[in-house]
Scaffold this motif. Structure first.
Motif, PDB file in Angstrom:
ATOM      1  N   LEU A   1       0.880  -1.172   0.000  1.00 23.54           N
ATOM      2  CA  LEU A   1       0.000   0.000   0.000  1.00 23.54           C
ATOM      3  C   LEU A   1       0.913   1.217   0.000  1.00 23.54           C
ATOM      4  CD1 LEU A   1      -3.134   0.726   0.376  1.00 23.54           C
ATOM      5  CD2 LEU A   1      -2.539   1.119   2.781  1.00 23.54           C
ATOM      6  N   ALA A   2       0.824   2.017  -1.078  1.00 25.64           N
ATOM      7  CA  ALA A   2       1.740   3.154  -1.209  1.00 25.64           C
ATOM      8  C   ALA A   2       1.239   4.343  -0.394  1.00 25.64           C
ATOM      9  CB  ALA A   2       1.872   3.545  -2.679  1.00 25.64           C
ATOM     10  N   ALA A   3       2.173   5.182   0.022  1.00 25.36           N
ATOM     11  CA  ALA A   3       1.819   6.411   0.749  1.00 25.36           C
ATOM     12  C   ALA A   3       0.749   7.163  -0.032  1.00 25.36           C
ATOM     13  CB  ALA A   3       3.060   7.274   0.928  1.00 25.36           C
ATOM     14  N   GLY A   4      -0.317   7.549   0.627  1.00 27.57           N
ATOM     15  CA  GLY A   4      -1.409   8.287  -0.007  1.00 27.57           C
ATOM     16  C   GLY A   4      -2.570   7.413  -0.430  1.00 27.57           C
ATOM     17  N   GLN A   5      -2.312   6.140  -0.711  1.00 26.59           N
ATOM     18  CA  GLN A   5      -3.401   5.238  -1.093  1.00 26.59           C
ATOM     19  C   GLN A   5      -4.332   4.989   0.096  1.00 26.59           C
ATOM     20  OE1 GLN A   5      -1.323   1.792  -2.790  1.00 26.59           O
ATOM     21  NE2 GLN A   5      -2.035   2.402  -4.833  1.00 26.59           N
ATOM     22  N   VAL A   6      -5.589   4.679  -0.236  1.00 20.67           N
ATOM     23  CA  VAL A   6      -6.600   4.433   0.794  1.00 20.67           C
ATOM     24  C   VAL A   6      -7.020   2.970   0.748  1.00 20.67           C
ATOM     25  CG1 VAL A   6      -8.961   4.949   1.540  1.00 20.67           C
ATOM     26  CG2 VAL A   6      -7.428   6.809   0.849  1.00 20.67           C
ATOM     27  N   LEU A   7      -6.964   2.346   1.898  1.00 20.25           N
ATOM     28  CA  LEU A   7      -7.379   0.945   2.050  1.00 20.25           C
ATOM     29  C   LEU A   7      -8.723   0.910   2.776  1.00 20.25           C
ATOM     30  CD1 LEU A   7      -6.878  -2.181   2.183  1.00 20.25           C
ATOM     31  CD2 LEU A   7      -5.755  -1.748   4.398  1.00 20.25           C
ATOM     32  N   SER A   8      -9.717   0.269   2.125  1.00 20.68           N
ATOM     33  CA  SER A   8     -11.001   0.025   2.797  1.00 20.68           C
ATOM     34  C   SER A   8     -11.061  -1.438   3.190  1.00 20.68           C
ATOM     35  CB  SER A   8     -12.172   0.332   1.857  1.00 20.68           C
ATOM     36  OG  SER A   8     -12.149   1.685   1.476  1.00 20.68           O
ATOM     37  N   VAL A   9     -11.318  -1.701   4.466  1.00 22.26           N
ATOM     38  CA  VAL A   9     -11.527  -3.066   4.953  1.00 22.26           C
ATOM     39  C   VAL A   9     -13.020  -3.208   5.201  1.00 22.26           C
ATOM     40  CG1 VAL A   9     -10.988  -4.747   6.752  1.00 22.26           C
ATOM     41  CG2 VAL A   9      -9.236  -3.121   5.992  1.00 22.26           C
ATOM     42  N   ILE A  10     -13.628  -4.159   4.500  1.00 22.94           N
ATOM     43  CA  ILE A  10     -15.091  -4.261   4.438  1.00 22.94           C
ATOM     44  C   ILE A  10     -15.535  -5.591   5.038  1.00 22.94           C
ATOM     45  CG2 ILE A  10     -17.081  -4.280   2.853  1.00 22.94           C
ATOM     46  CD1 ILE A  10     -14.735  -2.971   0.864  1.00 22.94           C
ATOM     47  N   ASP A  11     -16.569  -5.540   5.848  1.00 20.26           N
ATOM     48  CA  ASP A  11     -17.170  -6.755   6.402  1.00 20.26           C
ATOM     49  C   ASP A  11     -18.427  -7.051   5.579  1.00 20.26           C
ATOM     50  OD1 ASP A  11     -18.256  -8.780   7.838  1.00 20.26           O
ATOM     51  OD2 ASP A  11     -18.263  -7.738   9.765  1.00 20.26           O
ATOM     52  N   PRO A  12     -18.340  -7.927   4.579  1.00 16.70           N
ATOM     53  CA  PRO A  12     -19.437  -8.029   3.594  1.00 16.70           C
ATOM     54  C   PRO A  12     -20.712  -8.628   4.168  1.00 16.70           C
ATOM     55  CG  PRO A  12     -17.795  -9.728   3.194  1.00 16.70           C
ATOM     56  CD  PRO A  12     -17.234  -8.838   4.260  1.00 16.70           C
ATOM     57  N   MET A  13     -20.596  -9.516   5.165  1.00 14.26           N
ATOM     58  CA  MET A  13     -21.783 -10.181   5.707  1.00 14.26           C
ATOM     59  C   MET A  13     -22.135  -9.681   7.107  1.00 14.26           C
ATOM     60  SD  MET A  13     -20.668 -13.995   4.374  1.00 14.26           S
ATOM     61  CE  MET A  13     -22.208 -14.816   4.818  1.00 14.26           C
ATOM     62  N   GLY A  14     -21.186  -8.981   7.753  1.00 10.12           N
ATOM     63  CA  GLY A  14     -21.394  -8.511   9.130  1.00 10.12           C
ATOM     64  C   GLY A  14     -20.907  -9.543  10.129  1.00 10.12           C
ATOM     65  N   GLY A  15     -20.409  -9.045  11.272  1.00  9.06           N
ATOM     66  CA  GLY A  15     -20.024  -9.944  12.359  1.00  9.06           C
ATOM     67  C   GLY A  15     -18.722 -10.682  12.163  1.00  9.06           C
TER      68      GLY A  15
ATOM     69  N   HIS B   1     -13.604  -8.459   2.772  1.00  6.35           N
ATOM     70  CA  HIS B   1     -13.274  -7.833   1.494  1.00  6.35           C
ATOM     71  C   HIS B   1     -12.382  -6.615   1.732  1.00  6.35           C
ATOM     72  CE1 HIS B   1     -17.077  -9.505  -0.759  1.00  6.35           C
ATOM     73  NE2 HIS B   1     -16.370 -10.439  -0.192  1.00  6.35           N
ATOM     74  N   TYR B   2     -11.591  -6.271   0.725  1.00  6.71           N
ATOM     75  CA  TYR B   2     -10.848  -5.012   0.821  1.00  6.71           C
ATOM     76  C   TYR B   2     -10.697  -4.383  -0.557  1.00  6.71           C
ATOM     77  CZ  TYR B   2      -6.564  -7.405  -0.771  1.00  6.71           C
ATOM     78  OH  TYR B   2      -5.633  -8.101  -1.497  1.00  6.71           O
ATOM     79  N   ARG B   3     -10.457  -3.082  -0.529  1.00  7.86           N
ATOM     80  CA  ARG B   3     -10.356  -2.293  -1.757  1.00  7.86           C
ATOM     81  C   ARG B   3      -9.239  -1.283  -1.568  1.00  7.86           C
ATOM     82  NH1 ARG B   3     -16.015  -0.817  -2.512  1.00  7.86           N
ATOM     83  NH2 ARG B   3     -15.449   0.928  -1.176  1.00  7.86           N
ATOM     84  N   ILE B   4      -8.485  -1.040  -2.623  1.00  3.62           N
ATOM     85  CA  ILE B   4      -7.408  -0.043  -2.579  1.00  3.62           C
ATOM     86  C   ILE B   4      -7.740   1.066  -3.574  1.00  3.62           C
ATOM     87  CG2 ILE B   4      -4.959   0.400  -3.007  1.00  3.62           C
ATOM     88  CD1 ILE B   4      -4.432  -2.511  -2.153  1.00  3.62           C
ATOM     89  N   GLU B   5      -7.782   2.289  -3.093  1.00  4.50           N
ATOM     90  CA  GLU B   5      -8.039   3.442  -3.960  1.00  4.50           C
ATOM     91  C   GLU B   5      -6.764   4.249  -4.112  1.00  4.50           C
ATOM     92  OE1 GLU B   5     -11.523   5.699  -2.384  1.00  4.50           O
ATOM     93  OE2 GLU B   5     -11.725   3.872  -1.201  1.00  4.50           O
ATOM     94  N   GLU B   6      -6.578   4.774  -5.323  1.00  2.61           N
ATOM     95  CA  GLU B   6      -5.414   5.616  -5.568  1.00  2.61           C
ATOM     96  C   GLU B   6      -5.543   6.938  -4.818  1.00  2.61           C
ATOM     97  OE1 GLU B   6      -2.671   4.620  -6.921  1.00  2.61           O
ATOM     98  OE2 GLU B   6      -3.691   2.695  -7.131  1.00  2.61           O
ATOM     99  N   ALA B   7      -4.440   7.557  -4.586  1.00  4.25           N
ATOM    100  CA  ALA B   7      -4.451   8.824  -3.832  1.00  4.25           C
ATOM    101  C   ALA B   7      -5.170   9.901  -4.649  1.00  4.25           C
ATOM    102  CB  ALA B   7      -3.016   9.247  -3.541  1.00  4.25           C
TER     103      ALA B   7
END
Lengths: 196, 196
Positions: free
Chosen positions: B16-30, B190-196
């Motif tokens: 994960l590069a400096a400035g990038q955003v990492l979303s950590v997602i709980d797709p089903m909950g719990g 689940h996870y997602r990486i967004e560019e800065a």
């Protein structure tokens, strides 16, 4: 059994054989001693707050609890404790702590720096220094909000905590350098080693 | 931005590069996701619960808090959090956790083993794996006694936490393997990486 003295704002390291008992003593009261335990056989095995808390199911450890390593082995048993309040959440204060939290000019190297230098003869890398077991450190946590305070220790002059080693260890031990941990007083810490 | 899937009881590592955003997602909950952050420039610099809690003055981190390294540098900022309850006290569950706390036969390698294997390409020693930031893990602490419980997460399906990298990082991330952490259900993360 001689009583060793750790002067204010300094640290020591020494070996503790399996079965030996270490007493950490607060001679004047109101002082904190950061304690690290490292396996002598393989110094990558170290005290682990995360493992220990997980197995103890409490953040406040006292007589009857054990301190575990990162490999889930018991390193030390707490066999006596006249205070009953210690911290195992926070890392030893460091130069950065002083820069970020205090106005020390120049910043003190703190317990982190003292432990690092004391442990150098055993080849311990500075980055490997983990969360210490902070004897007598008084960190009450608000269960609702999660916020905590660093308050003066509850220890009175002569109070102590005693640990029995369950493996051959290198111990790092300090007389704390951070004003908040010891109510703004800088005092010595004493320790004693008894044979098994 | 593809949404990556971490299957139940497994782990992944990625840069994960400096400035990038990492979303950590709980797709089903719990479900719980243990997160490690390691500096790409020098892998001895790692996420530190002890430093982070010390600077945040709370055990419950959320939007606006930063995750610090053992060198007191900011690794990640928490920029959004739809749950507001995560754990930063406990180490990733390991084979020993299952042996000591559960009846798994044979014991599962746990998040610890999953993180170790996922991080091997970056040369991370198993013993160096510290306390992880355990996204969605719900560990209420009784402020009076210090005792805590590991309860099911408060996260609902689709809840997430987002981090912005403040340095170039290697991230380790799991879909938790311990029954207590996720209410006995094993679900993906689940996870997602967004560019800065």
């Amino acid at each position: 059994m001689p009583e060793h003295v750790i002067p204010p704002r300094s640290g020591r390291a020494f070996e503790l054989a399996a079965g030996q008992v270490l007493s950490v003593i607060d001679p004047m009261g109101g002082q904190v001693a950061d304690l690290l335990a490292i396996s002598l056989a393989d110094t990558r095995e170290m005290i682990s707050s995360g493992r220990t808390l997980d197995y103890a199911e409490t953040i406040y450890l006292t007589t009857g609890h054990s301190l575990y390593s990162n490999r889930s082995n018991v390193m030390l048993d707490i066999i006596e404790d006249t205070v009953g309040r210690h911290d195992f959440l926070l890392t030893p204060c460091s130069e950065a702590t002083f820069r970020l939290c205090y106005e020390d000019e120049p910043p003190h190297q703190g317990c982190h720096g003292n432990l690092h230098h004391a442990l150098e003869p055993w080849g311990i890398d500075e980055d490997a220094i983990p969360v210490a077991f902070n004897c007598f450190m008084n960190v009450p946590v608000d269960g609702e909000t999660g916020r905590f305070k660093v308050l003066p220790p509850l220890s009175k002059a002569g109070d102590y905590i005693r640990f029995r080693a369950r493996m051959n260890l290198v111990i790092g031990l300090t007389a704390c350098s951070a004003p908040a941990s010891n109510g703004g007083s800088f005092k010595p810490i004493h320790y004693r080693i008894e044979e098994a």
